[in-house]
Design an enzyme around this catalytic site. Structure first.
Site, PDB file in Angstrom:
ATOM      1  N   SER A  20      41.144  40.867  48.901  1.00 59.86           N
ATOM      2  CA  SER A  20      40.661  40.578  47.561  1.00 59.86           C
ATOM      3  C   SER A  20      39.247  39.997  47.617  1.00 59.86           C
ATOM      4  O   SER A  20      38.901  39.299  48.578  1.00 59.86           O
ATOM      5  CB  SER A  20      41.613  39.580  46.894  1.00 59.86           C
ATOM      6  N   CYS A  23      34.465  34.863  46.602  1.00 58.52           N
ATOM      7  CA  CYS A  23      33.102  34.343  46.679  1.00 58.52           C
ATOM      8  C   CYS A  23      32.964  33.358  47.830  1.00 58.52           C
ATOM      9  O   CYS A  23      33.794  32.466  47.998  1.00 58.52           O
ATOM     10  CB  CYS A  23      32.713  33.674  45.363  1.00 58.52           C
ATOM     11  N   ALA A  55      32.188  39.119  44.468  1.00 57.33           N
ATOM     12  CA  ALA A  55      31.426  39.356  43.238  1.00 57.33           C
ATOM     13  C   ALA A  55      29.934  39.377  43.546  1.00 57.33           C
ATOM     14  O   ALA A  55      29.376  38.392  44.046  1.00 57.33           O
ATOM     15  CB  ALA A  55      31.750  38.282  42.208  1.00 57.33           C
ATOM     16  N   TYR A 180      34.391  35.915  33.261  1.00 59.42           N
ATOM     17  CA  TYR A 180      32.991  36.296  33.437  1.00 59.42           C
ATOM     18  C   TYR A 180      32.570  37.268  32.325  1.00 59.42           C
ATOM     19  O   TYR A 180      33.351  37.567  31.430  1.00 59.42           O
ATOM     20  CB  TYR A 180      32.778  36.836  34.852  1.00 59.42           C
ATOM     21  N   ARG A 228      38.706  45.103  37.872  1.00 59.75           N
ATOM     22  CA  ARG A 228      39.542  43.893  37.866  1.00 59.75           C
ATOM     23  C   ARG A 228      39.621  43.363  36.453  1.00 59.75           C
ATOM     24  O   ARG A 228      38.599  43.142  35.792  1.00 59.75           O
ATOM     25  CB  ARG A 228      38.987  42.825  38.818  1.00 59.75           C
ATOM     26  N   ARG A 322      43.819  34.142  49.478  1.00 59.57           N
ATOM     27  CA  ARG A 322      43.980  32.934  50.302  1.00 59.57           C
ATOM     28  C   ARG A 322      44.735  33.214  51.594  1.00 59.57           C
ATOM     29  O   ARG A 322      44.441  32.629  52.641  1.00 59.57           O
ATOM     30  CB  ARG A 322      44.682  31.840  49.489  1.00 59.57           C
TER      31      ARG A 322
END
Length: 352
Positions: A20, A23, A55, A180, A228, A322
């Protein structure tokens, strides 16, 4: 199933495990560096089928922080191309997430004062959005985009896509999630416009549809386009799953190949019901009702959990964030647990 190939247009992924976009807040002038090479390259070595780069801002003012990756100028192409070449040499496919932070831009990295806004004297920059509504108290008030500004956003995404292809990417993902800019236009929480880009579902989804069309015009037909999407704001009166299904159905007709179904990010007061696989149901419903491939993301940790998601038809791809930070070689370790052959690099075969 976890290690079965997935075809998206002419791109064939070696398995259904994706890294995934995460950032790293480690770029200088938008340019990728050694950290990005090792961070992304190690996950490709670790057996993932798709590596989604973080991103990457299509405008300088579209960055979350001043340390974000960017692709608004040609000088930023080669630093990314260097990493793409390494990732692809390991058998993974490289995908770039193109993004614009909108009103959530001009903040510090999350480990510095919890991402507090940057002042102008500290290198902060003006932010834009659909309406003059700040993300949270203390955050800057965004300047609403006018007609020229909206056209410029579409051009910036299209130009970013051209540069992504020049860098060697074989897939791109548009970031319309997590509060965003594109998500800001979708959500009634942040979009209070009264022109053709606000109000109704048709108006609030207009910019996303125009960006998709602009990107598809320049992105090669043979390569997939992902998007996304925050499937819900987790706030009453906000963007919700019904709207996500309807939008996904429309985007499929515009050339989007897969919806990466995430959630949240529009409101700091959202009450998110977090738990193992807590967003998987969003991917499942969008896949079923919109007739489009989906990726499931969010607290997917165990190989058996990922295998179950795929085998029960809830998604076509699993994206790990994660867990990939904790274990870059998650895919290699997953193979024996689901009784499938993982793609160990020849240099590591003695360790199996």
């Amino acid at each position: 199933m976890l290690f079965s190939p997935l075809a998206l247009r002419d791109l064939k992924l070696r398995n259904r495990i994706a890294v995934s976009p995460m950032c790293q807040y480690s770029a200088v002038d938008g340019r990728a560096g050694d950290w990005h090479l090792v961070h992304l390259g190690s996950r490709a070595v670790g057996g993932a089928g798709l590596v989604v780069f973080e991103a990457t801002a299509v405008e300088a003012r579209g960055r979350i922080s001043s340390s974000d990756l960017g692709l608004w100028e040609d000088g930023q192409i080669e630093p990314l191309a260097r990493i793409v070449r390494f990732v692809e040499a390991q058998g993974a496919a490289a995908c770039l997430q193109l993004a614009h932070a909108g009103r959530k831009g001009s903040v510090r990295p999350p480990w510095v004062e919890a991402g507090a806004p940057l002042g102008e004297e500290e290198g902060g920059f003006a932010v834009v959005g659909p309406s003059p509504i700040p993300f949270a108290p203390g955050h800057p008030v965004p300047s609403p985009l006018d007609a020229a500004g909206l056209a410029g956003i579409c051009r910036a995404f299209a130009d970013g896509a051209r540069r992504a292809r020049a860098a060697g990417f074989r897939a791109i993902e548009l970031h319309a999630a997590h509060g965003y800019l594109l998500h800001q236009f979708l959500s009634p929480l942040s979009n209070r416009r009264e022109d053709g880009y606000g109000g109704s579902f048709e108006g609030r989804t207009r910019l996303v549809r125009e960006v998709v069309a602009a990107v598809r015009e320049v992105w090669p037909e043979r390569f997939p386009l992902l998007l996304r999407l925050s499937a819900t704001d987790w706030v009453d009166g906000g963007w919700d799953l019904d709207a996500s299904v309807e939008l996904a159905r429309a985007l499929r007709g515009l050339g989007v190949d897969l919806i990466d179904a995430s959630s949240g990010g529009s409101s700091p007061s959202a009450q998110v019901k977090v738990g193992p696989g807590y967003q998987t149901a969003f991917a499942a419903r969008i896949r079923l009702e919109a007739g489009i491939a989906t990726g499931a993301v969010g607290m997917i940790t165990a190989p058996e959990q990922a295998e179950h998601i795929l085998r029960t038809g809830q998604a076509d791809l699993v994206l790990l964030a994660r867990e990939m930070l904790r274990d870059p070689y998650w895919a290699l370790h997953a193979g024996p647990r689901v009784h499938e052959e993982a793609p160990w690099p020849v240099q590591y075969l003695r360790a199996r």
